[in-house]
Design an enzyme around this catalytic site. Structure first.
Site, PDB file in Angstrom:
ATOM      1  N   THR B 184     -25.328  43.785 -30.532  1.00 20.83           N
ATOM      2  CA  THR B 184     -25.052  42.352 -30.316  1.00 20.83           C
ATOM      3  C   THR B 184     -23.919  41.804 -31.173  1.00 20.83           C
ATOM      4  O   THR B 184     -23.324  40.801 -30.806  1.00 20.83           O
ATOM      5  CB  THR B 184     -26.314  41.504 -30.586  1.00 20.83           C
ATOM      6  OG1 THR B 184     -26.771  41.785 -31.902  1.00 20.83           O
ATOM      7  CG2 THR B 184     -27.386  41.803 -29.572  1.00 20.83           C
ATOM      8  N   LYS B 263     -21.786  34.672 -30.372  1.00 21.63           N
ATOM      9  CA  LYS B 263     -23.018  34.911 -31.148  1.00 21.63           C
ATOM     10  C   LYS B 263     -23.051  33.873 -32.256  1.00 21.63           C
ATOM     11  O   LYS B 263     -22.230  33.913 -33.165  1.00 21.63           O
ATOM     12  CB  LYS B 263     -23.014  36.324 -31.731  1.00 21.63           C
ATOM     13  CG  LYS B 263     -24.330  36.671 -32.446  1.00 21.63           C
ATOM     14  CD  LYS B 263     -24.383  38.112 -32.945  1.00 21.63           C
ATOM     15  CE  LYS B 263     -25.768  38.416 -33.514  1.00 21.63           C
ATOM     16  NZ  LYS B 263     -25.896  39.791 -33.993  1.00 21.63           N
TER      17      LYS B 263
END
Lengths: 631, 438
Positions: B184, B263
């Site tokens: 991620t 993110k």
């Protein structure tokens, strides 16, 4: 039939889980305080990781599939992203680790050179992560109990689980305030003996922990798991014993239940029952039961359910057979199906009954091609659940020939146990890689040596001396949940410590025995009551009355309780007038009995002024008035 | 012992184990001055202290024993290979949409070896199905391992590899969608890279990851993968998307457009957010719920793929801050960078002290683009003097393009166009919002 524990080779092992009174939780800085209300919630679906698929009992897998949705409730201050499993754990609380090390030293246990934090898989939703973080701090050691030496197996430091606050069949609800509270788990070697001797072991260990003043107190702050086994049995783990007086009953119950199951197994063996044939024939009997005048049957059919009948060869009269009152295979089956949210289970030994007729019983027997020696079990419910449940019933009946199945049971408040889940297979533990291992150095251990608690006896003696209590009262206040608040009150008021201690032990215990709710008496409320007594705002007699009003939830605050009880003190002048009135009203008695009228007058006066004024004072005033009159 | 057999042991511990002929997985009895302990020798993590050896006790607990206290180690039993769990047989039924799954790292599906505690990727189709059995209901998955890297180790050259692999799957024609499993940390950079490299996609390409590793029961991997698969199979729209949790609950996943996502949290499941836009879709309970959005998406099969998968990594992303030393711009220029993305303050500003260095860079032919460190909102350099002065120097404002997206786009533009400056200001893949909703 009474049982001699020695002849059964009763063995009991304890695992004590004690919450610690640390400033913060084990893996974050949140407070360990219980939440008063929850602000937010979120839902999760736990799933077994791949290896778990093969490793779990079908029943456990079923539990997964039926309650995968878990609702968590959080409160500001008592949980953060760590409890929500939205942030990695912080370092282990130093205070909690120190406490675990101190207990290890107190129990002469060997502290690990390096402590590794582990993940123990827990699949019931009580941990947001799906595992409980736990670490082995020490192993070995001993505890001396009334001249006997009880071995210590292990001392672990772990996080408490979330608190179950609701279970609506499909959705389990947990509060996150308790998740992450540090717990010390101490496992003792199994001991033999009578149940009450065994209870002494738990009591002694609990006192040792409390003596450290580093543990939480109050209901739920200490929980015992008990492993009970008898000769030729298997180890049964009973979870969630919260109070010691429950413990003796539970051990006795388990002893009886396990021995009962062994007696049943012997009978089955005598009959040469072939358990492998159990469940060879399972038939749908929905059509037969459909005509029954039974509420349970009707309810299940209305819900779209069906009924499966299982042929149980050779078990006639054995499913209902009770070696001890209420101990029978039939009951075990009833509890077993409850695990699948079902309650419709019948067996041939209890039929005809529940609106099921002899003709229907005969029809079921005939469909199963069962003979006179055979029994049957019928389970009803939704198709998938009924299938899972009938598989579980077959397994349970097959296990009957071996006596006691190894399983995890839950303690009930009335001192019995109910099936909770099959015992987990080999421990499923793997390293918690988010947190580095912790070296427990010699210097750390040495630094803690002087913090090892004194023995219970020493502490009780010093309490008795410091507050001028007798030893019994000192030990009662020490064992109670009120030691802390007692010491505060003794320090801040002039009320006699003996009086405070007896109110906080004998009076509260007796109210609690009447079934009243003790949890409302917080330390703050207790301090408030004694402060008011100290200030003369209430009389000594009012303390118990105020406790009662509050415990009955008739008052929310101390002031409300005082008002409700009419317990506010009256002034001397008012009392003086009142007593004169009482004497006037009873002048005939005074004239007749003279000074001996005191007891009558005292009775009348106390009926009116109990809790409003001090009894001794009233007594003195009446005596004075009488003396003047009689002269 | 060869390096791979050392189980992470070094120094004295490794010497002791080697001398006794004990290796990881063996059952051992260890005598110390305080007594004996038995267990299975466990690996050590490379970073852990080398003074201890780790064993797993019968109770399942691991513990470390100080090498200096060990008197003897006796091997009780040689390591037994843990039996692989039997993968469940999935019968391939016709009619389920075919989805290609390209794995780049980050274990979207993994299993634990309970013997050693190690986590292994589970990436064969059957392993995937036994890890997330519901997958089989939605699609027939064709997995392929392309890379096994933590996403912080990925470079522009890896974007090229991933883009080429996706292009290969798309051109194959049999797939309804492509899923790229990805660590991620830099997933949004890769999403942007694929968005520029693979324009005119006829099918959805969905990047998916996990904020909690898939070895835990609470992992978000399964739900993300499941609903990403549903999106890949059912979406009416094509393009590059990132599919991750919409909030803290295991309920919906949000699908973000590849150039508009960032993110924004280190650890939460819903770390990924659409910037200046709402997620284009939510997926829950097998259903794709398209959201009201200003973003114009291409319909499935509307376009033909144009793959331009090269990147030029001579692009620097500089963040301005009070006290920023203008020499950082000089150094960047001297180091051979062809473009600088300057992450300025507010509407697109840096201090006037930077003006001479910026002018020097622009005069030297380096393209300097302005984005905002505010994350949300557009730069607008005509509002204040500073902005106007910077425009006069030759800085190019990039509207509301996310700084990370701008960096990736510049790398792509330099490698694939002779007029990168112009390309940077065009809206190619929804990286610039026409209007930003309130």
């Amino acid at each position: 039939m009474t049982i001699d524990p020695a002849s059964l080779e009763l063995k009991v092992g304890f695992e004590i889980h004690q919450q610690l009174a640390t400033r913060s939780k084990l893996f974050c800085s949140c407070s360990c305080e219980e939440a008063q209300k929850y602000d937010r919630s979120f839902v999760r679906k736990l799933r077994p990781t791949q290896s778990e698929l093969g490793a779990y009992d079908p029943a456990a897998m079923f539990e997964f599939s039926k309650m995968r949705t878990v609702e968590y409730h959080t409160a500001f201050g008592s949980s953060c992203l760590v409890e929500a499993d939205e942030e990695p754990p912080h370092d282990v609380s130093k205070e909690a680790l120190e406490t675990a090390l101190i207990f290890s030293l107190a129990l002469h246990s060997k502290v690990m050179d390096e402590v590794h934090i582990m993940r123990k898989l827990v699949i019931d939703g009580s941990n947001t992560t799906g595992f409980q973080r736990t670490m082995l701090v020490a192993s070995g050691g001993y505890l001396d109990v009334a001249g006997k030496r009880v071995g210590v197996q292990s001392i672990c430091l772990e996080e408490d689980a979330a608190k179950l606050i609701g279970d609506d069949k499909g959705i389990r609800k947990f509060g996150l305030d308790r998740l992450g509270v540090p717990l010390v788990e101490i496992a003792l070697e199994p001991v033999t003996g009578k149940p009450d001797e065994i209870m002494q072991v738990a009591l002694t260990l609990g006192r040792l922990l409390r003596a450290s003043k580093r543990v939480a107190r109050g209901l739920g702050s200490i929980r015992q798991d008990v492993n009970v086994s008898v000769q030729n049995g298997a180890v049964v783990e009973v979870k969630g014993v919260q109070q010691l007086d429950q413990l003796v009953k539970i051990i006795e119950h388990e002893m009886q239940r396990q021995h009962g199951l062994i007696v049943i197994a012997e009978k089955l063996k005598e009959r040469k029952v072939d358990v492998s044939k159990v469940g060879e024939r399972i038939e749908d009997v929905t059509d037969i039961l459909g005509k029954a005048q039974s509420k349970i049957v009707k309810k299940i059919l209305d819900g779209g359910g069906l009924f499966r009948a299982i042929r149980v060869p050779g078990f006639a009269a054995m499913i209902g057979f009770e070696p001890y009152p209420d101990i029978r295979i039939g009951k075990e089956l009833g509890k077993l199906v409850r695990f699948y949210d079902l309650d419709g289970v019948f067996h041939s030994d209890e039929l005809p009954n529940y609106g099921i007729t002899q003709q229907q019983v005969a029809a079921v027997m005939s469909r199963l091609q069962a003979s006179g020696n055979d029994a049957f079990v019928i389970v009803g419910g939704p198709e998938d659940k009924a299938k899972f449940a009938s598989d579980a019933i077959v397994r349970r009946l097959q296990a009957a020939i071996n006596g006691v199945p190894a399983e995890t049971r839950a303690a009930t408040p009335d001192g019995k146990t109910v099936f909770l889940r099959p015992r987990p297979g080999p421990a499923r533990m793997y390293p918690e890689t988010d947190i580095p291992t912790i070296p427990a150095t010699d210097s750390m251990r040495k630094a803690l040596a002087d913090k090892v608690p004194r023995s219970w006896d020493e502490i009780v003696d010093s309490l008795a001396k410091k507050y001028n209590l007798n030893k019994k009262l000192a030990s009662q206040i020490f064992d109670s949940d009120y030691l802390g608040v007692f010491e505060e009150i003794a320090g801040m008021t002039k009320v006699r410590p003996t009086f405070v201690a007896s109110k906080l032990t004998e009076d509260i215990t007796s109210l609690q025995r009447q079934g009243l709710d003790v949890s409302v008496l917080t330390d703050g409320i207790i301090k408030d009551i004694f402060a008011k007594l100290d200030a003369g705002a209430i009389a000594k007699e009012s303390v118990n009355i105020i406790f009662e009003k509050m415990m009955k939830n008739e008052a929310k605050t101390v002031d409300e309780a005082i008002k409700a009880a009419g317990a506010s003190s009256i002034g001397d002048e008012e009392l003086d007038k009142g007593l004169d009135r009482i004497i006037d009203d009873n002048m005939a008695v005074v004239k007749e009995k003279g000074m001996s009228a005191l007891s009558t007058l005292m009775g009348r006066a106390m009926a009116e002024y109990r809790g409003k004024s001090d009894g001794q004072k009233i007594n003195a005033m009446i005596k004075d008035k009488l003396q003047k009159l009689v002269k | 012992m060869a390096k791979q057999d050392s189980g992470g042991y070094r120094g004295a511990a490794l010497r002791l184990l080697a001398k006794q002929g004990v290796s990881v997985g063996d059952s051992v009895r260890i005598a110390t001055e305080d007594g004996e302990m038995s267990g299975v020798l466990m690996p050590r993590y490379e970073s852990a202290s080398e003074d201890y050896i780790s064993i797993k006790l019968k109770s399942g607990y691991n513990t470390g024993i100080l090498v200096g206290r060990i008197k003897s180690i006796t091997k009780l039993q040689k390591s037994e290979r843990a039996k692989a769990a039997k993968a469940s047989e999935i019968t391939e039924s016709e009619g389920r949409p075919k989805i290609a799954l390209i794995s780049t790292g980050g274990t979207i599906a993994s299993k634990i070896d309970y013997r050693t505690g190690g986590v292994h990727a589970a990436l064969s189709a059957s392993e995937l199905y036994s890890s997330v059995p519901e997958l089989a209901n939605h699609a027939s998955i064709d997995p392929e391992v392309l890379l096994s890297e933590y996403s912080e180790n990925l470079k522009p050259e890896h974007w090229t590899m991933i883009a080429d692999k996706v292009a290969e799957k798309v051109k194959n024609g049999k797939y309804r969608g492509v899923i790229v499993s990805h660590g991620t940390d830099t997933m949004h950079y890769t999403a942007a890279a694929l968005s520029f490299a693979l324009q005119g996609l006829p099918i959805p390409v969905v990047l998916v990851g996990a904020q909690r590793s898939s070895d835990r029961p609470s992992s978000d991997a399964a739900l993300n993968l499941l609903w990403a698969t549903v999106f890949a199979a059912k979406s009416k729209y094509a393009g590059v998307f990132v599919a991750m949790h919409a909030d803290a609950s295991d309920d919906a996943i949000a699908c973000h457009v590849g150039t508009r996502v960032r993110k924004n949290h280190t650890s939460r499941r819903d770390a990924f957010e659409s910037i200046d836009a709402t997620p284009v879709a939510l997926v829950r309970n097998n259903v794709v719920e398209m959201q009201k959005s200003e973003i114009k998406l291409a319909k499935r099969s509307e376009n033909n793929l144009v793959a331009k998968t090269k990147f030029d990594d001579r692009v620097a992303l500089l963040k301005y801050y009070p006290g920023f030393d203008p020499r950082l711009i000089d150094h960047t220029a001297k180091a051979g960078y062809r473009a600088i993305i300057l992450e300025g303050t507010g509407l697109g500003h840096v201090s006037k002290e930077c003006f001479p260095a910026l002018k020097k860079a622009v005069d030297a032919g380096i393209m300097v683009f302005m984005t905002s460190q505010c994350i949300w909102g557009r730069v607008r350099m005509t509002v204040y003097d500073t902005g106007r002065d910077l425009l006069d120097i030759g800085l190019i404002p990039l509207s509301d393009m996310i700084s990370e997206t701008a960096t990736v786009k510049a790398m792509w533009a330099l490698a694939n166009s002779d007029d990168a400056k112009k390309v940077m200001q065009e809206n190619l893949a929804n990286e610039i919002s026409a209007s930003i909703p309130l």
